[in-house]
Design a protein around this motif. Structure first.
Motif, PDB file in Angstrom:
ATOM      1  N   ARG A 204       0.843  -1.372   0.076  1.00 11.49           N
ATOM      2  CA  ARG A 204       0.263   0.195  -0.561  1.00 11.49           C
ATOM      3  C   ARG A 204       0.496   1.105  -0.061  1.00 11.49           C
ATOM      4  O   ARG A 204       1.685   1.289   0.497  1.00 11.49           O
ATOM      5  CB  ARG A 204      -1.151   0.135   1.325  1.00 11.49           C
ATOM      6  N   ASN A 205       0.364   2.178  -0.943  1.00 10.10           N
ATOM      7  CA  ASN A 205       1.310   3.193  -0.616  1.00 10.10           C
ATOM      8  C   ASN A 205       0.935   4.171   0.529  1.00 10.10           C
ATOM      9  O   ASN A 205      -0.337   4.604   0.924  1.00 10.10           O
ATOM     10  CB  ASN A 205       0.340   4.211  -2.120  1.00 10.10           C
ATOM     11  N   SER A 206       1.911   3.875   1.690  1.00  7.55           N
ATOM     12  CA  SER A 206       1.611   4.545   2.748  1.00  7.55           C
ATOM     13  C   SER A 206       2.662   5.672   2.548  1.00  7.55           C
ATOM     14  O   SER A 206       1.714   6.999   3.379  1.00  7.55           O
ATOM     15  CB  SER A 206       2.011   4.438   3.445  1.00  7.55           C
ATOM     16  N   ASN A 207       3.554   6.617   1.604  1.00 10.44           N
ATOM     17  CA  ASN A 207       4.642   7.609   1.883  1.00 10.44           C
ATOM     18  C   ASN A 207       3.301   8.713   1.272  1.00 10.44           C
ATOM     19  O   ASN A 207       3.829   9.218   2.057  1.00 10.44           O
ATOM     20  CB  ASN A 207       5.242   7.614   0.674  1.00 10.44           C
ATOM     21  N   CYS A 208       2.998   8.560   0.404  1.00 11.24           N
ATOM     22  CA  CYS A 208       1.838   9.750  -0.070  1.00 11.24           C
ATOM     23  C   CYS A 208       1.277  10.047   1.337  1.00 11.24           C
ATOM     24  O   CYS A 208       0.900  11.067   0.811  1.00 11.24           O
ATOM     25  CB  CYS A 208       0.877   9.065  -1.244  1.00 11.24           C
ATOM     26  N   ILE A 209       0.719   9.435   1.864  1.00 10.18           N
ATOM     27  CA  ILE A 209      -0.454   9.928   2.857  1.00 10.18           C
ATOM     28  C   ILE A 209       1.275  10.353   4.175  1.00 10.18           C
ATOM     29  O   ILE A 209       0.955  11.864   4.755  1.00 10.18           O
ATOM     30  CB  ILE A 209      -0.624   8.597   3.937  1.00 10.18           C
ATOM     31  N   SER A 210       1.675   9.973   5.090  1.00 15.53           N
ATOM     32  CA  SER A 210       2.510  10.176   5.279  1.00 15.53           C
ATOM     33  C   SER A 210       3.588  11.361   5.096  1.00 15.53           C
ATOM     34  O   SER A 210       3.715  12.363   5.586  1.00 15.53           O
ATOM     35  CB  SER A 210       4.658   9.523   5.659  1.00 15.53           C
ATOM     36  N   LEU A 211       3.274  11.604   3.336  1.00 20.80           N
ATOM     37  CA  LEU A 211       4.079  12.977   3.296  1.00 20.80           C
ATOM     38  C   LEU A 211       3.119  14.378   3.300  1.00 20.80           C
ATOM     39  O   LEU A 211       3.910  15.219   3.244  1.00 20.80           O
ATOM     40  CB  LEU A 211       4.732  12.906   1.740  1.00 20.80           C
ATOM     41  N   ALA A 212       2.112  13.615   2.850  1.00 19.05           N
ATOM     42  CA  ALA A 212       0.939  15.033   2.772  1.00 19.05           C
ATOM     43  C   ALA A 212       0.789  15.714   4.328  1.00 19.05           C
ATOM     44  O   ALA A 212       0.954  16.396   4.508  1.00 19.05           O
ATOM     45  CB  ALA A 212      -0.929  14.101   2.411  1.00 19.05           C
ATOM     46  N   ALA A 213       0.685  14.495   5.404  1.00 15.62           N
ATOM     47  CA  ALA A 213       0.819  14.637   6.939  1.00 15.62           C
ATOM     48  C   ALA A 213       2.261  15.806   7.169  1.00 15.62           C
ATOM     49  O   ALA A 213       1.998  16.897   7.697  1.00 15.62           O
ATOM     50  CB  ALA A 213       0.705  13.891   7.663  1.00 15.62           C
ATOM     51  N   GLN A 214       3.311  15.076   6.408  1.00 15.49           N
ATOM     52  CA  GLN A 214       4.892  15.838   6.944  1.00 15.49           C
ATOM     53  C   GLN A 214       4.610  17.030   6.092  1.00 15.49           C
ATOM     54  O   GLN A 214       5.211  18.200   6.800  1.00 15.49           O
ATOM     55  CB  GLN A 214       5.751  15.721   6.572  1.00 15.49           C
ATOM     56  N   VAL A 215       3.993  17.797   4.658  1.00 15.03           N
ATOM     57  CA  VAL A 215       3.547  18.717   3.823  1.00 15.03           C
ATOM     58  C   VAL A 215       2.839  19.957   5.058  1.00 15.03           C
ATOM     59  O   VAL A 215       3.435  20.950   5.636  1.00 15.03           O
ATOM     60  CB  VAL A 215       3.198  18.660   2.723  1.00 15.03           C
ATOM     61  N   THR A 216       2.046  19.424   5.051  1.00  9.06           N
ATOM     62  CA  THR A 216       1.376  20.342   6.401  1.00  9.06           C
ATOM     63  C   THR A 216       1.748  20.894   7.599  1.00  9.06           C
ATOM     64  O   THR A 216       1.875  21.916   7.330  1.00  9.06           O
ATOM     65  CB  THR A 216      -0.356  19.517   6.813  1.00  9.06           C
ATOM     66  N   LEU A 217       1.814  19.711   7.789  1.00  4.52           N
ATOM     67  CA  LEU A 217       2.586  20.239   8.982  1.00  4.52           C
ATOM     68  C   LEU A 217       4.228  20.881   9.161  1.00  4.52           C
ATOM     69  O   LEU A 217       4.261  22.356   9.584  1.00  4.52           O
ATOM     70  CB  LEU A 217       3.559  19.099  10.105  1.00  4.52           C
TER      71      LEU A 217
END
Ligand code: AMP
Ligand code: MG
Length: 416
Positions: A204-217
């Motif tokens: 599963r593509n989890s990096n696109c999720i963690s990256l979206a969260a990190q971009v937001t933070l």
């Protein structure tokens, strides 16, 4: 190979030299303070009047003339009351006083406030226990800010105190920099989007999720640009689309030396000026940073923990600068005491999943942060990161650390 400090400094240098001033937008503070929180102010905020606007009592008690009460035990006639929002409409004369409450304007003629606890009331009279000092227990009009004075300067990141200040001086809406749009492209033929069926050898593509969260933070606006296959032409088309629409592009995966790693090759084809493509860290060694068509581009290694660590070190400061901040925060490390010895190998700095807890050794002293590392199976092991709240930094110059040493940890944003 360059150190992570040098690589990070390079990102900051290039972004500072090349990032333009962001566009601005005006946001409603009164209606929705949460949307303004964390944004960077694009205008100076000035005081609309003096603060406090009047001589303001900071105690409940009595407004007096200090000259009347140079000695303890003075008896004054009570002639009225001043409370927050409702001033006493008169003048305090010799041997007179006015009841005053916290936040109320000091009446004309008075120049001190006596705390209620230090008085005794006898009918229409008030007896003061102590001598009075002129100026006590009130704040002079204009002492906090003068009309026209800048109280929050342009370029400030807005946290709760800045929002309170903006509200105090009557700024119902605030002009802030627009958040940079950061395109996220995950590469890998094995990747499956969340919600799709996953085959036995798919991931599963989890990096696109963690990256979206990190971009937001980090203060950016994540733009999901989907996944790209391990194939040069399609990857290239996708990067070009992202460069057209976003202010920065972050890729994950495909930056190693494997047969199906095409990111660097495609970036070169697109004419990218590459500043580094290897950093002396584990995890995260093959990280790429370049400049393509006027925009920063990052190729982060695809192992989920590598992606997280390299984002924090190299992409977060770029987003801060693109957000209008001219002073990116220093490497977000703090110090903690190491719970056990560490012995790492190699010629690189290590970022190890770890947990800081606060040890309350002596109740009268502040608690001591103590850090322990977590067992992990390497840079694919998201679970080890989940169990912790930070990464322990082991520098290449000191791969052996003793228990009890003060060491650097990089906190995980959003966990502290
Ligand atoms: P790569 O950097 O492409 O060589 O990928 C390294 C490892 O990370 C492989 O095991 C990939 O399956 C995994 N990986 C790559 N991209 C992602 C992603 N977007 N989400 C989760 N795992 C990934
Ligand atoms: Mg891959």
């Amino acid at each position: 190979m360059i150190s992570f400090e040098t690589a990070r400094a390079k990102v900051i240098e290039i972004l500072t030299a090349r990032a333009g001033t962001p566009e601005t937008e005006t946001l409603d503070l009164g209606g929705k303070p949460s949307q303004v929180l964390g944004r960077i102010l694009a205008e100076d905020i000035a005081a609309d009047r003096n603060y406090p606007p009047f001589n303001r009592s900071i105690r409940d008690g009595f407004a007096v003339r200090a000259a009347d009460a140079a000695e303890p035990g003075v008896r004054l006639r009570l002639i009225g009351e001043s409370r927050a929002g409702v001033a006493f409409n008169g003048t305090v004369g010799p041997a007179e006083c006015v009841r005053i409450l916290t936040g109320a304007p000091l009446p004309r003629g008075s120049n001190a406030v006596v705390m209620q606890e230090h008085t005794r009331t006898e009918g229409d009279f008030v007896v003061l226990e102590n001598a009075v000092r002129p100026g006590q227990h009130y704040v002079l009009a204009g002492a906090e800010a003068r009309v026209g004075e800048v109280v929050v300067p342009r370029g400030t990141r807005l946290s709760y105190a800045e929002l309170a200040m903006a509200a105090e001086v009557g700024h119902a809406s605030l002009r802030v920099w627009r958040r940079p749009a950061v395109a996220i492209i995950s590469t890998g033929d094995e990747l499956v989007a969340l919600g799709e069926e996953v085959g036995p050898f798919q991931i599963r593509n989890s990096n696109c999720i963690s990256l979206a969260a990190q971009v937001t933070l980090a203060g950016g606006e994540p733009v999901a640009s989907g996944k790209a296959p391990d194939e040069a032409a399609q990857l290239r088309a996708q990067i070009e689309r992202a460069l057209d629409s976003a202010d920065a592009v972050v890729l994950s995966g495909g930056v190693s030396v494997g047969k199906y790693d095409f990111v660097e090759q495609v970036l070169h084809e697109l004419g990218t000026e590459v500043f580094f493509d290897a950093v002396a860290i584990r995890p995260g060694k093959p990280t790429v940073f370049g400049w393509c068509r006027g925009k920063p581009v990052f190729g982060l290694p695809g192992n989920p923990v590598s992606t997280m660590v390299t984002f924090e070190l190299f992409v977060a400061p770029a987003i801060e600068i693109l957000s209008g901040s001219r002073q990116p925060r220093p490497v977000p490390f703090f110090r903690a005491r190491l719970a056990h010895p560490i012995d790492e190998r190699g010629i690189v700095a290590h970022f190890l999943p770890a947990r800081v807890s606060w040890l309350d050794e002596k109740p009268e002293e502040p608690a001591v942060p103590v850090v322990e590392t977590l067992l992990w199976e390497g840079s694919g092991d998201i679970g080890a990161v989940v169990q912790g709240n930070c990464f322990l930094v082991v520098r290449e110059s000191r791969l052996h650390l003793e228990a009890g040493e003060w060491v650097d940890v990089m906190p995980r944003r959003g966990k502290f």
